[in-house]
Scaffold this active site. Sequence first.
Site, PDB file in Angstrom:
ATOM      1  N   CYS A  22      -9.043  -7.641 -15.186  1.00 11.66           N
ATOM      2  CA  CYS A  22      -9.607  -7.030 -13.985  1.00 11.66           C
ATOM      3  C   CYS A  22      -9.303  -7.873 -12.762  1.00 11.66           C
ATOM      4  O   CYS A  22      -9.014  -9.066 -12.862  1.00 11.66           O
ATOM      5  CB  CYS A  22     -11.113  -6.853 -14.167  1.00 11.66           C
ATOM      6  SG  CYS A  22     -11.829  -5.763 -12.939  1.00 11.66           S
ATOM      7  N   ASP A  23      -9.445  -7.266 -11.597  1.00 17.65           N
ATOM      8  CA  ASP A  23      -8.936  -7.782 -10.330  1.00 17.65           C
ATOM      9  C   ASP A  23      -9.004  -9.296 -10.157  1.00 17.65           C
ATOM     10  O   ASP A  23      -7.993  -9.980 -10.083  1.00 17.65           O
ATOM     11  CB  ASP A  23      -9.694  -7.124  -9.166  1.00 17.65           C
ATOM     12  CG  ASP A  23      -9.401  -5.641  -9.070  1.00 17.65           C
ATOM     13  OD1 ASP A  23      -8.546  -5.163  -9.824  1.00 17.65           O
ATOM     14  OD2 ASP A  23     -10.028  -4.961  -8.249  1.00 17.65           O
ATOM     15  N   LYS A  24     -10.209  -9.859 -10.038  1.00 20.67           N
ATOM     16  CA  LYS A  24     -10.340 -11.285  -9.701  1.00 20.67           C
ATOM     17  C   LYS A  24     -10.052 -12.179 -10.892  1.00 20.67           C
ATOM     18  O   LYS A  24      -9.833 -13.385 -10.733  1.00 20.67           O
ATOM     19  CB  LYS A  24     -11.743 -11.592  -9.162  1.00 20.67           C
ATOM     20  CG  LYS A  24     -12.157 -10.722  -8.004  1.00 20.67           C
ATOM     21  CD  LYS A  24     -11.133 -10.693  -6.897  1.00 20.67           C
ATOM     22  CE  LYS A  24     -11.409  -9.593  -5.895  1.00 20.67           C
ATOM     23  NZ  LYS A  24     -11.266  -8.235  -6.411  1.00 20.67           N
ATOM     24  N   CYS A  45      -7.162  -0.442 -13.799  1.00 25.00           N
ATOM     25  CA  CYS A  45      -6.784   0.709 -12.966  1.00 25.00           C
ATOM     26  C   CYS A  45      -5.262   0.858 -12.908  1.00 25.00           C
ATOM     27  O   CYS A  45      -4.536  -0.119 -12.704  1.00 25.00           O
ATOM     28  CB  CYS A  45      -7.338   0.538 -11.568  1.00 25.00           C
ATOM     29  SG  CYS A  45      -9.142   0.505 -11.502  1.00 25.00           S
ATOM     30  N   SER A  76      -9.987  -2.558  -1.339  1.00 32.17           N
ATOM     31  CA  SER A  76      -9.469  -2.402  -2.684  1.00 32.17           C
ATOM     32  C   SER A  76      -7.980  -2.129  -2.621  1.00 32.17           C
ATOM     33  O   SER A  76      -7.466  -1.582  -1.634  1.00 32.17           O
ATOM     34  CB  SER A  76     -10.186  -1.228  -3.366  1.00 32.17           C
ATOM     35  OG  SER A  76      -9.487  -0.817  -4.516  1.00 32.17           O
TER      36      SER A  76
END
Length: 584
Positions: A139-141, A211, A487
């Site tokens: 996930c992102d971070k 995503c 985002s």
Amino acid sequence: MRRGGGPNEFMDAKTSLKSKLPSRHVTEGPARAPHRSYYYAMGLTKQQIHQPFVGVASCWNEAAPCNISLMRQAQAVKKGVASAGGTPREFCTITVTDGIAMGHAGMYASLPSREVIADSVELTMRGHGYDAIVGLAGCDKSLPGMMMAMVRLNVPSIFIYGGSILPGNFRGQPITVQDMFEAVGKNSVGALSDDDLDEMEHVACPSAGACGAQFTANTMATVSEAIGLALPYSAGAPAPYEIRDAFCMTAGEKIMELVAKNIRPRDIVTRKALENAAAVVAASGGSTNAALHLPAIAHECGIEFTLFDVAEIFKKTPYVADLKPGGRYVAKDMFEAGGIPLLMKTLLDHGYLHGDCLTVTGRTIADNLKSVKWNPNQDVVRSADKPLTKTGGVVGLKGNIAPEGAIVKVAGMTGLKFSGPARCFDGEEACFEAVKNRKYKEGDVLVIRYEGPRGGPGMREMLSTTAALYGQGTGGKVALITDGRFSGATRGFCIGHVGPEAALGGPIALLRDGDIITIDAAKGTIDVDLPADELVKRKKDWKPRENHFGSGALWKYAQQVGPAVNGAVTHPGGAGEKECYADS
């Protein structure tokens, strides 16, 4: 180092290799008998105890599909490590998943989680004397957090992305979670019924994985290959694909080669490698968050590589990968067209990448890409001499509103200039309410402030607001600027990372309703039509405000965090280092 081997090889590893590695402090000599007893309690053999220890760090949790497959993939890594004569030691760290945290107070925790991930991996490695790391993130971070830990520790390291989600399907049309956020806006104006919204949410996310479009997770996954910390092709394969296990197994084997050859992350993550990373972000229309994470990774190495350095690369790199949110395709499509190496190959061939940078394969970028052939039977990635646009998909801005810079994603945009009156909001919630209730006009420049790294604290993302604008059909008819972030799924004239932030008295704090703001992404400028002495006068009347966290992790983060231009980092980094862990 060959795989497996008999007792003599393990003894060689003990005497010639182990004696130089951090794990010698927990396994070697009579004084470490108590320590070894712990390892026997967990079923390790004498051979395993005296081999190099490889930390297998996973961001697995049940918070979101991004991370749910990481534990399974970690088992494949461990098999690879063991087969090559190493002893894997698995551990987990946290993640905060932006898709769940978005649009409410949970988003305050997102960016600070990057630091907690890096710190917790560092502390686990230090505390137990591990010699190398294979890090899995989804996930992102968690991606930049894991890479930051790798270069901070500077032990042999390989990064593994957990893979992207498969696209959803709504009545024959492919969709992503971006469509879900925009559907909320459609629903708010009656353009989508409650029943249709319910049907969409059941089908938008059909599998494990992060995503699917070129949002922050896939952007930083692309970075992991371009910067040299991930094996070629490994970052592109979707999470459900069985080939992921092969990549994980290979990474486990390969890490032992890096240990034997003493190839470390700071041998790989050089300034040229950071420039390569910035180039693939621009070429793929990636997330503006990369302009926050690349300086932070550089900071861990002791390399100064700011938002402006990133923006310089963005300015001269063409946009060639037709990926959502600005384009048509998702990560799965690019992987099947030829993967990240296909994108890197065309950039290299046309002079946009440094080919001489070392990677975790032990070879250079150019060597890795030597056998990659152009695939003419696809239109996901254009040739770099025939780009979608000559300007990169992400652009840096500077002006009297943003002396420390700002950033905008222009991929998929038709116009690159916007001018209009300011509508100022102190915090995202106030702006979202105005958008939800249509209390704005086309042509407005919405200003969301006090959302910076210190002022939020935590530099929240504004996807709920920007997606609602698109859902209402006004996404290209208003602009939005903030000292917070966006985002990777955000599209339109949305400018983030405005610095100095409002909490520090930056010019964005001095704006008033009706001030005319002009943004020119072609020239790279963002200005308010006010004389300098008016801004000075307003600054005298400005008073700082306290955020609403008086204790806990977010209070602590606000005391330590620096400006976005340098990556919103919380410690002196490699430049302040007195002793590198890998050499301890």
